[in-house]
Design a protein around this motif. Structure first.
Motif, PDB file in Angstrom:
ATOM      1  N   LEU A  69      64.847  30.562 -40.271  1.00  0.00           N
ATOM      2  CA  LEU A  69      64.509  31.277 -39.039  1.00  0.00           C
ATOM      3  C   LEU A  69      64.471  32.785 -39.293  1.00  0.00           C
ATOM      4  CD1 LEU A  69      66.489  29.368 -36.299  1.00  0.00           C
ATOM      5  CD2 LEU A  69      64.040  29.413 -36.669  1.00  0.00           C
TER       6      LEU A  69
ATOM      7  N   LEU B  79      68.421  25.002 -30.514  1.00  0.00           N
ATOM      8  CA  LEU B  79      68.871  23.819 -31.237  1.00  0.00           C
ATOM      9  C   LEU B  79      69.270  22.727 -30.244  1.00  0.00           C
ATOM     10  CD1 LEU B  79      69.086  23.505 -34.243  1.00  0.00           C
ATOM     11  CD2 LEU B  79      71.498  24.044 -34.094  1.00  0.00           C
TER      12      LEU B  79
ATOM     13  N   PHE C 113      61.271  35.066 -38.368  1.00  0.00           N
ATOM     14  CA  PHE C 113      61.296  36.063 -37.290  1.00  0.00           C
ATOM     15  C   PHE C 113      61.775  37.436 -37.748  1.00  0.00           C
ATOM     16  CE2 PHE C 113      61.953  31.961 -35.060  1.00  0.00           C
ATOM     17  CZ  PHE C 113      60.720  31.939 -34.437  1.00  0.00           C
ATOM     18  N   HIS C 114      62.124  37.538 -39.036  1.00  0.00           N
ATOM     19  CA  HIS C 114      62.546  38.824 -39.606  1.00  0.00           C
ATOM     20  C   HIS C 114      63.738  39.434 -38.893  1.00  0.00           C
ATOM     21  CE1 HIS C 114      59.104  38.596 -42.137  1.00  0.00           C
ATOM     22  NE2 HIS C 114      58.348  38.416 -41.076  1.00  0.00           N
ATOM     23  N   VAL C 115      64.549  38.627 -38.298  1.00  0.00           N
ATOM     24  CA  VAL C 115      65.757  39.132 -37.677  1.00  0.00           C
ATOM     25  C   VAL C 115      66.700  37.952 -37.571  1.00  0.00           C
ATOM     26  CG1 VAL C 115      65.017  38.637 -35.338  1.00  0.00           C
ATOM     27  CG2 VAL C 115      66.664  40.449 -35.744  1.00  0.00           C
TER      28      VAL C 115
ATOM     29  N   HIS D 209      71.798  46.774 -31.428  1.00  0.00           N
ATOM     30  CA  HIS D 209      71.784  45.709 -32.433  1.00  0.00           C
ATOM     31  C   HIS D 209      72.749  44.594 -32.075  1.00  0.00           C
ATOM     32  CE1 HIS D 209      75.643  46.361 -34.466  1.00  0.00           C
ATOM     33  NE2 HIS D 209      75.508  47.603 -34.065  1.00  0.00           N
TER      34      HIS D 209
ATOM     35  N   GLU E 199      71.138  42.442 -29.693  1.00  0.00           N
ATOM     36  CA  GLU E 199      70.140  41.665 -30.416  1.00  0.00           C
ATOM     37  C   GLU E 199      70.802  40.475 -31.111  1.00  0.00           C
ATOM     38  OE1 GLU E 199      67.899  44.132 -32.987  1.00  0.00           O
ATOM     39  OE2 GLU E 199      66.417  42.587 -33.452  1.00  0.00           O
ATOM     40  N   LEU E 200      71.955  40.734 -31.714  1.00  0.00           N
ATOM     41  CA  LEU E 200      72.677  39.647 -32.374  1.00  0.00           C
ATOM     42  C   LEU E 200      73.042  38.558 -31.379  1.00  0.00           C
ATOM     43  CD1 LEU E 200      75.351  40.976 -34.878  1.00  0.00           C
ATOM     44  CD2 LEU E 200      73.608  39.259 -35.264  1.00  0.00           C
TER      45      LEU E 200
ATOM     46  N   CYS F 276      70.092  36.592 -30.667  1.00  0.00           N
ATOM     47  CA  CYS F 276      69.786  35.680 -31.778  1.00  0.00           C
ATOM     48  C   CYS F 276      70.582  34.396 -31.602  1.00  0.00           C
ATOM     49  CB  CYS F 276      70.160  36.297 -33.120  1.00  0.00           C
ATOM     50  SG  CYS F 276      69.041  37.553 -33.681  1.00  0.00           S
ATOM     51  N   PHE F 277      71.883  34.558 -31.338  1.00  0.00           N
ATOM     52  CA  PHE F 277      72.718  33.380 -31.144  1.00  0.00           C
ATOM     53  C   PHE F 277      72.257  32.579 -29.935  1.00  0.00           C
ATOM     54  CE2 PHE F 277      75.855  35.261 -33.994  1.00  0.00           C
ATOM     55  CZ  PHE F 277      76.176  34.135 -34.719  1.00  0.00           C
TER      56      PHE F 277
ATOM     57  N   ILE G 226      71.089  36.400 -37.884  1.00  0.00           N
ATOM     58  CA  ILE G 226      72.516  36.667 -37.876  1.00  0.00           C
ATOM     59  C   ILE G 226      73.075  37.034 -39.231  1.00  0.00           C
ATOM     60  CG2 ILE G 226      72.776  35.162 -35.900  1.00  0.00           C
ATOM     61  CD1 ILE G 226      74.112  33.178 -37.687  1.00  0.00           C
TER      62      ILE G 226
ATOM     63  N   PRO H  24      64.534  38.551 -29.828  1.00  0.00           N
ATOM     64  CA  PRO H  24      64.681  39.197 -31.132  1.00  0.00           C
ATOM     65  C   PRO H  24      63.614  38.719 -32.111  1.00  0.00           C
ATOM     66  CG  PRO H  24      66.740  38.193 -30.430  1.00  0.00           C
ATOM     67  CD  PRO H  24      65.697  37.741 -29.474  1.00  0.00           C
ATOM     68  N   GLY H  25      63.111  39.658 -32.864  1.00  0.00           N
ATOM     69  CA  GLY H  25      62.159  39.279 -33.892  1.00  0.00           C
ATOM     70  C   GLY H  25      60.729  39.298 -33.420  1.00  0.00           C
ATOM     71  N   LEU H  26      60.480  38.760 -32.238  1.00  0.00           N
ATOM     72  CA  LEU H  26      59.107  38.656 -31.771  1.00  0.00           C
ATOM     73  C   LEU H  26      58.766  39.756 -30.772  1.00  0.00           C
ATOM     74  CD1 LEU H  26      58.916  34.811 -31.250  1.00  0.00           C
ATOM     75  CD2 LEU H  26      58.067  36.164 -33.156  1.00  0.00           C
TER      76      LEU H  26
ATOM     77  N   ALA I  30      77.032  54.021 -30.847  1.00  0.00           N
ATOM     78  CA  ALA I  30      77.323  53.408 -29.555  1.00  0.00           C
ATOM     79  C   ALA I  30      78.431  52.374 -29.637  1.00  0.00           C
ATOM     80  CB  ALA I  30      76.054  52.763 -28.997  1.00  0.00           C
ATOM     81  N   SER I  31      78.671  51.854 -30.861  1.00  0.00           N
ATOM     82  CA  SER I  31      79.697  50.821 -30.963  1.00  0.00           C
ATOM     83  C   SER I  31      81.097  51.439 -31.043  1.00  0.00           C
ATOM     84  CB  SER I  31      79.452  49.961 -32.193  1.00  0.00           C
ATOM     85  OG  SER I  31      79.589  50.749 -33.362  1.00  0.00           O
TER      86      SER I  31
ATOM     87  N   PHE J 102      69.151  30.724 -31.006  1.00  0.00           N
ATOM     88  CA  PHE J 102      69.457  29.683 -31.999  1.00  0.00           C
ATOM     89  C   PHE J 102      70.161  28.510 -31.344  1.00  0.00           C
ATOM     90  CE2 PHE J 102      69.783  32.750 -35.838  1.00  0.00           C
ATOM     91  CZ  PHE J 102      68.417  32.698 -35.975  1.00  0.00           C
TER      92      PHE J 102
ATOM     93  N   ALA K 190      75.721  49.004 -24.253  1.00  0.00           N
ATOM     94  CA  ALA K 190      76.175  48.423 -25.514  1.00  0.00           C
ATOM     95  C   ALA K 190      75.175  48.746 -26.612  1.00  0.00           C
ATOM     96  CB  ALA K 190      76.320  46.919 -25.363  1.00  0.00           C
ATOM     97  N   PRO K 191      75.626  48.758 -27.868  1.00  0.00           N
ATOM     98  CA  PRO K 191      74.683  49.043 -28.955  1.00  0.00           C
ATOM     99  C   PRO K 191      73.563  48.003 -29.011  1.00  0.00           C
ATOM    100  CG  PRO K 191      76.917  48.652 -29.799  1.00  0.00           C
ATOM    101  CD  PRO K 191      76.988  48.515 -28.332  1.00  0.00           C
TER     102      PRO K 191
ATOM    103  N   ASP L  60      75.751  53.629 -36.094  1.00  0.00           N
ATOM    104  CA  ASP L  60      75.848  52.846 -34.872  1.00  0.00           C
ATOM    105  C   ASP L  60      76.874  53.480 -33.933  1.00  0.00           C
ATOM    106  OD1 ASP L  60      75.637  50.848 -33.082  1.00  0.00           O
ATOM    107  OD2 ASP L  60      76.862  49.418 -34.198  1.00  0.00           O
TER     108      ASP L  60
ATOM    109  N   ILE M 155      71.133  44.732 -38.501  1.00  0.00           N
ATOM    110  CA  ILE M 155      71.612  44.736 -37.124  1.00  0.00           C
ATOM    111  C   ILE M 155      73.099  44.395 -37.071  1.00  0.00           C
ATOM    112  CG2 ILE M 155      69.384  44.236 -36.091  1.00  0.00           C
ATOM    113  CD1 ILE M 155      70.358  41.353 -35.720  1.00  0.00           C
TER     114      ILE M 155
END
Lengths: 474, 235, 253
Positions: A183, B174, A187-189, B159, B162-163, B166-167, A191, B142-144, C211-212, B170, B156-157, C209, A196
Motif C-alpha cells: 500500500l 481491511l 499511495f506513496h504514504v 503529518h 495523516e498517519l 492512514c490507519f 505508516i 493520504p497519498g491520493l 507543532a508537535s 487501512f 495538531a501537526p 515538526d 510523516i
C-alpha cells in the motif's frame, strides 16, 4: 523452485571469486540474492516437508482416511502456484532487489523494481501456508483413530503440529506487513514512512515476528523426520519420547518471543535486546534436548547406515553446529559484531540446508518407496548423502570465518583480504550444488524406475514403515 | 493420497453410518461438524493476528502522536459510526438467528434471515462508502488527495493527522474487505439454502459462516472506539 | 530420566552464564563514557558523511586519535544504513528520522575497514570507507591541516541567521519563540504537562515538526523546516544550540 534458487546461489558464489565481482553488476547481484532468499525461504523451505511428506504422512500416521479438508488442501496448492507465478513474473520481468527481508523504507519508498509483485506473490503464498497449517491442526485434533492418543503419536506428527501452529499464528503478521508495504508503494504514504513520522523499524518488528517463527517452520518438520529416521535405523524406541514431543511445542511457543534478536543493532531499546537475548538462549534448550535424545537413541542401538540414516546423522551434526553458532548470535555482545555478516549466513545455512534440506532428502528417500512403490538405488543415494555433507561444509564453514573477520553480507564487491576464504566457499558451492542436483535426480528419481524388482525386498528391510508406524509404534 | 489412505486397515466403509452429507474422509457426521467448526476457529486465530499487526502499529503511533490522533478522530463522523455499529450488531443478531433456523431445519426462515444479514451488511458498506466520499471531499485521503484545511487539523501537526488517517483507511478498508468476503460467503449459503442443500443434519456450513460473520463484527466493535471515540470527545 | 534432567540442566547453566556475560558487555558498550570525543555521521545512499565538531568534514573516511573514546551520533538521509567497523566489534543501525549512537576507543594506530552492514540498495557494497586511527600528535596535526574556517557550531550559527531563526528566538526572550541560551540538556515542560529533555532528538523534532511540541506561553507559529534543511544542517544547528548552553561564545568570523 529449488533449482531456480540454487542457480542464483551458484551465480553469487561464482561472482564472489573475485573481490571486485567476477560476473555481474552489483544491481544484478542484489537481484540474485533477493531471488535466492525469496525463492528458497518462501517457496522451498517453508512448504517442502509439510507439503510433501506432511500431506502424505499425517493422515496415515494418525489412521485417518485423509486430511480434514482435502479441498482446502487442493486450494492451497493452487494458491501456492498463483503466488509462485507472481513471484516468478517479478523475477523474469526485471527482478527485485530488496533482499528477502523487504526492509522499509528501502522497499517502500526507494526502489524502482518489482517490489509489489514479489510482495503480492509472497502474500498469496502465505495463505497457502495458513491453509495447510489449519488443515494439519484440525486433522491431528479431530481425526485420530481410536486409541491413537496424543502421547502415542509418532514424533513426526508432534513436530508437524508445532510447525502448523506457527503457520497459523505467524504467517498473517507477515501478510499484513507486506500488505502495508504494498500500500505504501502504491499511495506513496503510509505508516512506515519516516517523512510523516512513521517508524521504519516497526516493519522489522512485524517482519521478524513472522520470520523468526518461520525458521522453526522450516526446521521443526525436519526434526520430526529425523526423529523417525533415527528411531527406525537404530532399531530402538526413541529415548525420552515425551521430551522430544514437548520440546517441539516449547520451540513453537518460544519462537514467537525472540524476534527481538534480529534487532539488537536496529536502535531498539537495550532492555528489549536484553530480554530477547535471554529468551533466545532459552530457546536453545529445547533444541538441545532434541539433540541429546537423538544421540541417546543412537546409543547402543544397532545402527544401519542406509541413505536416509546418513542424511539423518548429517542433520544431527550440522544442526548442532548451526545451533551452537546460534548462541554466539544470541549473546548480545558477540551478536552486535556478527550481526549481518557472513557468520549469520553460515549459521542459518547450517540450520536450513544442513538441517531442513538434509532432513527433507532423508525423509524423501525413506518414504520414497511408500510413495511411489519403488526403491531408489541405495549405493548412489549413500554416495550423494556423503558428497552433500562434505560439499556443504566446504561451502559454509569458510563463511563462519569470513563473518568473524567482519565481511558483511549482501556485498557484491569486497576487500581483497577476504578473497581466500571466499574462493574456498565458492569452490565448495559449485561442488555441492552439482552433487545436490545429481543426488536428487539420480538417486531419487531415475534409479527407482529400473529397480522395480526390489520392491518386495523392501518390506523385509524396513520393518516399521508407513501405516505400520502409525499402528505399531511403541 | 486418498487412495493410499483408503487402503488403511482402519477404513471399514461397511461399518459407517452413511449419510449423503458425510464427506468420505470423516467417520461420522459429528466428527465432520467438529472438524469444520474447529477449522474455522483456527482460521479466526489467523485473522486475529492479521489484524493484530495493524492494531500493534496503531497503539504504538497513538502513544507517540496522541494529539494528531485525537484531532483525526474528531474529524470522523461519530453518529455515522454509531449507526454503522448498530447495523452491524443487528446483522449479527440476524445471523445468529439464521444459524438457529438452519439447525431447526426451517428453510424459509433461514433464507429470510440470510437475506436480512446480507442487506444489513450492504447497508454498512454503503455508510462506509459515504464516509469515505466525505473524506475525499474534505481532501483528507493520504497519498491520493491530502490537503487538509486548518480547521480539520485542529492545531495538531499535519503529518500526525495523516498517519491517523492512514490507519483509518487501512483498518476500515481491511475490515470492509472482510465484510465483502462475508457477504459473498452468505450469498453462497443463501443459494445453497434456496436449492435445499442445507438440512438440519448438515447445517454446519451456515454455522461456520456465522462464526466468520461474528468475527468481522467483533473487529468492528474494536475499531469503532479506537478510531471514533478517542481524544475526550465528550469532555 | 535422571540423564534427561542432567542433559537439560547443564546446557541451561552454560546458557545462563553465556547470556549474562554477553549482556553485561552489551550494556557496557551501550553506555558511552563521559567526555568522549563527538563525531557526527550522516548516512546517505551510498556514502558516509562525517563531521568533526571542530568543523572538518570527511566522506567515507574518518580520522580519529588513538586511545580516545569516540562517540558517534548518527542519522540517515534516506534508508536504513549501518555503521560497522569490524575491528572495533561495533555496529549500529543508522535510521532515518532518529539519532542512534555508538562509541569505541581505538587502541592501535592504523587504518581499519568501515562497512555499511544494513542492505541499502544498489551500491550497498560500495558504501565502505576507512577509519584512520592516528597518534595524538598526528591527529592534532591533521586537524590543523584540515581545519575549516568554522566549527560545526559556527556553521550552525550561520544557518540560524540564514534561515531566520534569530528573528523569533531572541536571546533576551522577548521574541515570538523562546530564547535558546542555556537550554540544551535541560528539561522542557510542554503544554500538555509532558516533560522532555532538550536533547538532539528534541531539537531535531522542533525544527522539522514544531507543532508537535507546543510550549506553554508561546503561540504555535513556528513553521516546519522540513525540506529546507538537510540532516547535516540539523546536526550543525544542534551543535550551535548546544554551544549556547555551555556558555562558550560562538562568534561568526
Amino acid at each position: 523452485m529449488f533449482f531456480i534458487g540454487g542457480a542464483a546461489a551458484v551465480m553469487m558464489r561464482l561472482h564472489l571469486i573475485e573481490p571486485a565481482g567476477a560476473l555481474v553488476q552489483p544491481e544484478t547481484y542484489n537481484k540474485l540474492f533477493t531471488m535466492h532468499g525469496v525463492v528458497m525461504v518462501f517457496f522451498f523451505l517453508i512448504p517442502s516437508i509439510p507439503a510433501t511428506l506432511g500431506n502424505f504422512l499425517v493422515p496415515m500416521m494418525i489412521g485417518a482416511r485423509d486430511l480434514a479438508f482435502p479441498r482446502l488442501n487442493l486450494l492451497s496448492w493452487y494458491v501456492y502456484i498463483t503466488g509462485a507465478a507472481f513471484t516468478l513474473y517479478a523475477l523474469i520481468s526485471g527482478g527485485v532487489d530488496t533482499g528477502w527481508t523487504f526492509y522499509t523504507p528501502l522497499s517502500s519508498h526507494y526502489l524502482n523494481t518489482h517490489v509489489i509483485t514479489t510482495a503480492l506473490g509472497v502474500f498469496i503464498t502465505g495463505f497457502s501456508s495458513i491453509l495447510t497449517g489449519l488443515n494439519f491442526i484440525v486433522t491431528i485434533h479431530k481425526m485420530r483413530a481410536p486409541g491413537m492418543t496424543w502421547k502415542r503419536m509418532p514424533l513426526f506428527l508432534w513436530s508437524i503440529y508445532a510447525a502448523s501452529v506457527i503457520f497459523v499464528l505467524a504467517t498473517p503478521v507477515l501478510a499484513i506487513a507486506l500488505f502495508l508495504v504494498g500500500l505504501e508503494r502504491i499511495f506513496h504514504v503510509g505508516i512506515f514512512d519516516p517523512a510523516i513520522g512513521g517508524d521504519p523499524v516497526l516493519f522489522q518488528h512485524l517482519f521478524w515476528f513472522y520470520s523468526h517463527p518461520a525458521v522453526y517452520i522450516m526446521i521443526l518438520p525436519g526434526m520430526g523426520v529425523v526423529s523417525e529416521l533415527v528411531t527406525c535405523f537404530s532399531k530402538k524406541k526413541p529415548f525420552g519420547y515425551i521430551f522430544i514431543a514437548y520440546s517441539s511445542l516449547a520451540i513453537a511457543v518460544f519462537s514467537f518471543l525472540v524476534w527481538g534478536h534480529h534487532l539488537f543493532v536496529s536502535s531498539q531499546s537495550v532492555y528489549a535486546g536484553f530480554i530477547s537475548s535471554a529468551l533466545s538462549f532459552a530457546l536453545a534448550i529445547p533444541s538441545a534436548i532434541k539433540v541429546f535424545n537423538w544421540t541417546a537413541t543412537l546409543y547402543k542401538g544397532s545402527i544401519s547406515y542406509q541413505a536416509p540414516m546418513l542424511y539423518a546423522l548429517g542433520f544431527i551434526g550440522l544442526f548442532t553446529m548451526g545451533g551452537l553458532t546460534g548462541l554466539f548470535l544470541a549473546s548480545l555482545a558477540t551478536g552486535v559484531h556478527l550481526h549481518d555478516t557472513y557468520f549469520v549466513i553460515a549459521h542459518f545455512h547450517y540450520i536450513m540446508v544442513g538441517g531442513a534440506v538434509m532432513a527433507y532428502l532423508g525423509g524423501i528417500h525413506f518414504w520414497w518407496p511408500k510413495i511411489t512403490g519403488r526403491l531408489y538405488h541405495d549405493g548412489w543415494a549413500r554416495f550423494a548423502a556423503l558428497v552433500i555433507f562434505v560439499g556443504f561444509n566446504l561451502t559454509f564453514f569458510p563463511q563462519y570465518m569470513l563473518g568473524y573477520l567482519g565481511m558483511p553480507r549482501r556485498y557484491a564487491v569486497y576487500p581483497a583480504e577476504f578473497q581466500v576464504l571466499d574462493v574456498m566457499s565458492s569452490a565448495g558451492a559449485s561442488h555441492t550444488r552439482r552433487r545436490l542436483l545429481d543426488s536428487i535426480r539420480l538417486s531419487s528419481l531415475v534409479h527407482p524406475l529400473w529397480t522395480r524388482s526390489r520392491i518386495e525386498s523392501l518390506e523385509r528391510e524396513r520393518p516399521g514403515m508407513g501405516d505400520a508406524i502409525a499402528a505399531s509404534h511403541r | 493420497m486418498s487412495e493410499s489412505a483408503a487402503s488403511s486397515p482402519l477404513a471399514a466403509p461397511s461399518a459407517r453410518h452413511l449419510s449423503p452429507a458425510l464427506h468420505h474422509q470423516f467417520e461420522d457426521i459429528e466428527q465432520q461438524r467438529d472438524a469444520g467448526n474447529f477449522g474455522m476457529w483456527v482460521f479466526l486465530a489467523t485473522e486475529m493476528l492479521f489484524f493484530g499487526g495493524v492494531f500493534t502499529g496503531y497503539i504504538m503511533y497513538r502513544s507517540l502522536y496522541y494529539p494528531g490522533f485525537a484531532a483525526g478522530s474528531h474529524g470522523l463522523e461519530v453518529n455515522l459510526g454509531a449507526a454503522m455499529t448498530f447495523v452491524l450488531l443487528a446483522s449479527s443478531f440476524t445471523m445468529a438467528m439464521a444459524v438457529h433456523a438452519a439447525r431447526a431445519g426451517r428453510r424459509g426462515m433461514l433464507l429470510g434471515l440470510l437475506f436480512a444479514t446480507i442487506l444489513l451488511g450492504i447497508a454498512f458498506l454503503g455508510m462506509k462508502f459515504t464516509e469515505y466520499s466525505h473524506k475525499w471531499h474534505e481532501q483528507m485521503v493520504p497519498g491520493l488527495n491530502f490537503h487538509p484545511s486548518l480547521t480539520e487539523l485542529r492545531g495538531a501537526p499535519e503529518h500526525a493527522v495523516e498517519l491517523f488517517l492512514c490507519f483509518y483507511f487501512f483498518m476500515t478498508g481491511l475490515h470492509a474487505l472482510h465484510m465483502i468476503i462475508g457477504i459473498g460467503l452468505l450469498s453462497v449459503m443463501a443459494i445453497l439454502a434456496w436449492r435445499g442443500r442445507i438440512s438440519c443434519e448438515h447445517y454446519n456450513r451456515v454455522e461456520v459462516s456465522g462464526l466468520y460473520w461474528h468475527f468481522v463484527d467483533i473487529i468492528w466493535i474494536y475499531l469503532f472506539p479506537l478510531l471514533y471515540l478517542i481524544g475526550g470527545r465528550y469532555k | 530420566m535422571a540423564l534427561e534432567i542432567t542433559g537439560i540442566a547443564i546446557p541451561s547453566l552454560i546458557c545462563i552464564f553465556l547470556f549474562l556475560w554477553g549482556a553485561s558487555l552489551f550494556f557496557a558498550a551501550a553506555q558511552s563514557p563521559q567526555g568522549a570525543m563527538a563525531i557526527f555521521v550522516v548516512g546517505k545512499q551510498w556514502m558516509w558523511h562525517l563531521q568533526h565538531p571542530e568543523g572538518p568534514r570527511e566522506i567515507n573516511q574518518l580520522h580519529i586519535p588513538v586511545d580516545v573514546p569516540v562517540r558517534l551520533t548518527m542519522t540517515s538521509e534516506d534508508v536504513i544504513h549501518d555503521f560497522f567497523v569490524p575491528a572495533f566489534r561495533m555496529k549500529m543501525d543508522v535510521v532515518p528520522g532518529r539519532y542512534t549512537s555508538e562509541w569505541f576507543e581505538a587502541t592501535k594506530p592504523g587504518s581499519y575497514h568501515l562497512f555499511c552492514a544494513q542492505y541499502c540498495g544498489t551500491l550497498h557494497s560500495g558504501m565502505t570507507g576507512t577509519i584512520e586511527v592516528m597518534s595524538l600528535t598526528g591527529y592534532a596535526q591533521w586537524l590543523r591541516e584540515n581545519s575549516t574556517a568554522e566549527s560545526m557550531a559556527q556553521m550552525g550559527l550561520q544557518l540560524f541567521s540564514r534561515l531566520g531563526c534569530d528573528t523569533c528566538h531572541l536571546s533576551d526572550g522577548t521574541g515570538a519563540g523562546p530564547a535558546l541560551q542555556g537550554r540544551f540538556g535541560k528539561q522542557v515542560t510542554l503544554r500538555d504537562g509532558q516533560n522532555r529533555v532538550m536533547d538532539g532528538a528534541y531539537v531535531r523534532q522542533s525544527i522539522l515538526d514544531p507543532a508537535s511540541l507546543p510550549l506553554p506561553n508561546y503561540r504555535p507559529v513556528m513553521p516546519t523546516f522540513r525540506g529546507q534543511v538537510s540532516e547535516e544542517h540539523i546536526l550543525q544547528l544542534i551543535a550551535y544550540i548546544k554551544s549556547l548552553a555551555s556558555g562558550e561564545r560562538t562568534q561568526a568570523p
